[in-house]
Design an enzyme around this catalytic site. Structure first.
Site, mmCIF file in Angstrom:
data_model
loop_
_atom_site.group_PDB
_atom_site.id
_atom_site.type_symbol
_atom_site.label_atom_id
_atom_site.label_comp_id
_atom_site.label_asym_id
_atom_site.label_seq_id
_atom_site.Cartn_x
_atom_site.Cartn_y
_atom_site.Cartn_z
ATOM 1 C CG ASP A 1 -57.741 -10.413 -24.369
ATOM 2 O OD1 ASP A 1 -57.617 -10.537 -23.146
ATOM 3 O OD2 ASP A 1 -57.188 -11.150 -25.194
ATOM 4 C CB SER B 1 -41.714 11.880 -30.175
ATOM 5 O OG SER B 1 -43.061 12.188 -29.860
ATOM 6 C CG ASP C 1 -52.717 -13.316 -29.082
ATOM 7 O OD1 ASP C 1 -52.333 -13.373 -27.896
ATOM 8 O OD2 ASP C 1 -52.758 -12.262 -29.736
#
Length: 684
Positions: free
Chosen positions: A311, A385, A519
């Site tokens: 990954d 933001s 996972d």
């Protein structure tokens, strides 16, 4: 924080191993190790021969006594090697049992009714609901179906920092024996009592469920076959001795004690003695790294793996995008852009915002003390933001969101903005556009930083014949850039679960052994297909069920470490086997000339050490054969260090050290033992 190291010389472990090594003298126990059983039978024969020599006042009773003593010690040393490995496992299992003792559960009837019944954890069954609150010890492995928890998993992982577990995510799994630090949640038991992760760990580290791997079985067949061959040789040697003596009327028949000594020294006793310890120690070595192998096959497969599916996030990169560069638009200086980006990031608690604030402060020496301002937190709907002061509005966000924001104030879009944004994206970065009021100042280049040293690690893997494949959800352009920078051999962009599965099958059809990490529930099919499947302990139950190795630290980069340890275990087994068989060559040149020196004095030409006393020469070989076992116990437990190199170079290196060394070392060792014995007998 890692698990406490258990020294090979720990007093309690040595004591327990010594007691167990005596218990293992039971022939029923030794049925598991036919080679050492044959040594015990030989020891019994020489012991009876000693008592017979005593009864008949034979001058060579001292020889029978010493050979018998050292043959028994050979069996004891073998048992000790296995016992010390088992005792280390039992010591770890004891600490795990303490983590799950006297647990209670708050059983629920349904998730909407928080009224619970307090019952022993052993009464919970798979599918039962239970409540988890602050300071609770989690009673059984489960999946959160409602709520968020902060959990201290140090009882299992050794890591004191608490971790977040949240329902509806890939981190919803909780483990029995861990403690809830804060929060409240409802969980469903995913296993039955006795099947928890800690129960599995206890069984594995104690060796109760450790099955022999295919390589171990093949090696056992080899050493048992060699033992049978040497047994046949020794039996024929006895017959040949009879014939020679009675046909030539010179010399004497080779005694039973000498024949047993010859058999034991030529049989592959060293590897037979250490093979069980190597297997158990392999599991223990992984456990020290917070890695649990659910089968011996997984460890072997890890050692043979030659394709790693890695990954990108967490393995190759840190996973947190950080400010890398500022690129101003036309008509704006870099310093002006830095000021606006710095202001827009004041009070930003996101990793990206903190990174921009720290980057501009350090590189451009900015330090602004604002007292009257309002932080505009990131909103997924606006993708913007920033900070509002009394008279000014500072914003940062995606290019289309900022363009829309500036246009609403009547501002214009710089001509080269799209080009800058596109170039950053092509290089694998994330472009964050910065504006003040109705003007765009430029782009902050956010980069997922590649871990230092990862390129060197991939280069070493390539040298060892291991191919690396990066898995990422990024677009192909971004993936290609990161792959080139990291130095991986191949990449899979915009990867979906079915893509991973398809690529694993493709490599396996080409003859590769594939290792991967995962996972999530969506990783389960690919994990089940992979030869080595490492699941994160924080992952879903489906992922853990599909895997054959569990990483307690939840670190995807551990896959590289797992492969390294797997190779160490295989190399250790091969090195000691080579050393053991090479030893036989040296011992042959000591025992055979000594055994037939009276009948065939011509064979003294083989006595290259020029050992004058044949009885002491044979005894020296028997003593060396015994003491080499405890000498190699540390190597069997710690393993031969793996250095990345191609198979041919590795073979030549190990043959040089353990093959040639295995021939030369016994000559030196037997010669030393011989002269110690010679001096000892002269003194007596």
């Amino acid at each position: 924080m890692k698990k406490k190291e258990l020294s090979i010389f720990d007093k309690d472990i040595l004591k327990e191993a010594s007691i167990n090594s005596i218990k293992k003298l039971n022939p029923v126990e030794l049925l598991r190790n036919p080679v050492m059983l044959s040594v015990e039978i030989g020891s019994t024969i020489t012991t009876f021969d000693f008592f017979y020599d005593l009864a008949t006042n034979n001058n060579h009773a001292w020889f029978s006594a010493n050979v018998s003593l050292w043959l028994w010690l050979t069996v004891l040393f073998s048992n000790f090697a296995e016992s010390i490995a088992e005792s280390r496992g039992k010591a770890r299992a004891k600490s795990l049992r303490e983590a799950k003792s006297n647990l209670f559960a708050k059983k629920l009837k349904n998730k909407n009714d928080k009224t619970y019944e307090k019952i022993p954890a052993s009464s919970l069954q798979k599918g039962d609901l239970f409540l988890l609150e602050k300071d609770d010890i989690i009673p059984i492995d489960g999946e959160l179906i409602e709520g968020v928890l902060l959990v201290n998993e140090s009882a299992v992982t050794g890591e004191s920092a608490p971790v977040i577990r949240e329902s509806g995510t890939d981190k919803s799994s909780v483990t029995a024996g861990t403690k809830v630090v804060s929060g409240s949640a409802v969980a469903v038991a995913s296993v039955n009592p006795g099947e928890t992760f800690i129960d599995k760990m206890i069984s594995l580290v104690e060796g109760a469920k450790r099955r022999k791997t295919p390589n171990e079985i093949a090696l056992e067949i080899l050493i048992i076959s060699l033992t049978i061959v040497f047994l046949v040789v020794v039996i024929n040697f006895r017959a040949l001795s009879y014939y020679s003596v009675y046909s030539t009327n010179k010399g004497s028949v080779v005694s039973l004690v000498v024949l047993v000594a010859l058999f034991v020294c030529l049989a592959p006793t060293t590897i037979a003695a250490l093979l069980p310890a190597i297997g158990i120690a392999g599991m223990d070595r992984l456990f020290k790294k917070n890695i649990i192998a659910l089968s011996g096959r997984a460890i072997e497969a890890a050692g043979d793996a030659n394709v790693l599916f890695l990954d990108k996030t967490g393995t190759i990169t840190y996973g947190d995008r950080q400010a890398y560069k500022l690129i101003p638009v036309e008509g704006v200086s870099e310093e002006e852009l830095a000021m606006v980006a710095h202001m827009a990031s004041i009070g930003d608690t996101t990793a990206e915002g903190k990174s921009i604030y720290a980057f501009t402060k350090a590189k451009y020496n900015l330090s602004i003390d604002l007292k009257d301002y309002k932080v505009i937190e990131f909103d997924a709907s606006t993708r913007i933001s920033g900070v509002d002061t009394k008279n000014e509005h500072y914003r940062k966000g995606s290019s289309d969101a900022i363009e829309k924001y500036v246009s609403s104030f009547g501002g214009s879009i710089p001509k080269n903005l799209d080009k800058i944004v596109e170039e950053v994206a092509k290089e694998g970065g994330t472009p964050l556009v910065v504006a003040k009021d109705n003007r765009i100042y430029g782009v902050v280049y956010l980069k997922d930083i590649i871990k230092p040293g990862i390129k060197k690690k991939f280069r070493e893997l390539r040298r060892a014949g291991i191919k690396t494949v990066m898995i990422t959800g990024d677009n192909p352009l971004t993936a290609a850039t990161i792959a080139a920078e990291a130095g991986v051999d191949d990449f899979l962009a915009q990867a979906k679960p079915e893509d991973k599965l398809r690529h694993i099958k493709k490599y396996q059809e080409e003859g590769y052994m594939v290792a991967m990490t995962g996972d999530g529930t969506n990783d389960a099919p690919a994990l089940a297909q992979a030869d080595v499947a490492v699941a994160m302990n924080s992952g879903t139950q489906a992922a853990k069920d599909a895997a054959n190795i569990i990483d307690l630290d939840n670190d995807p980069s551990k896959l590289i470490e797992v492969v390294g340890i797997g190779k160490e275990i295989l190399i250790t087994r091969g090195a000691i086997t080579t050393f053991s068989i090479a030893n036989d060559i040296s011992k042959y040149f000591v025992i055979v000339p000594a055994a037939v020196s009276k009948s065939y004095p011509e064979l003294n030409i083989l006595n290259i050490l020029h050992l004058a006393n044949p009885y002491i020469a044979i005894l020296s070989a028997v003593i060396f054969n015994a003491i080499v076992i405890p000498m190699l116990i540390p190597l069997a437990l710690k393993g031969v260090k793996y250095r990345p190199m191609d198979a041919q170079t590795l073979l030549v290196r190990n043959l040089s050290i353990y093959g040639i060394g295995g021939i030369l070392f016994p000559f030196f060792g037997i010669w030393i033992v011989y002269w110690i014995c010679e001096i000892f007998w002269r003194v007596l």
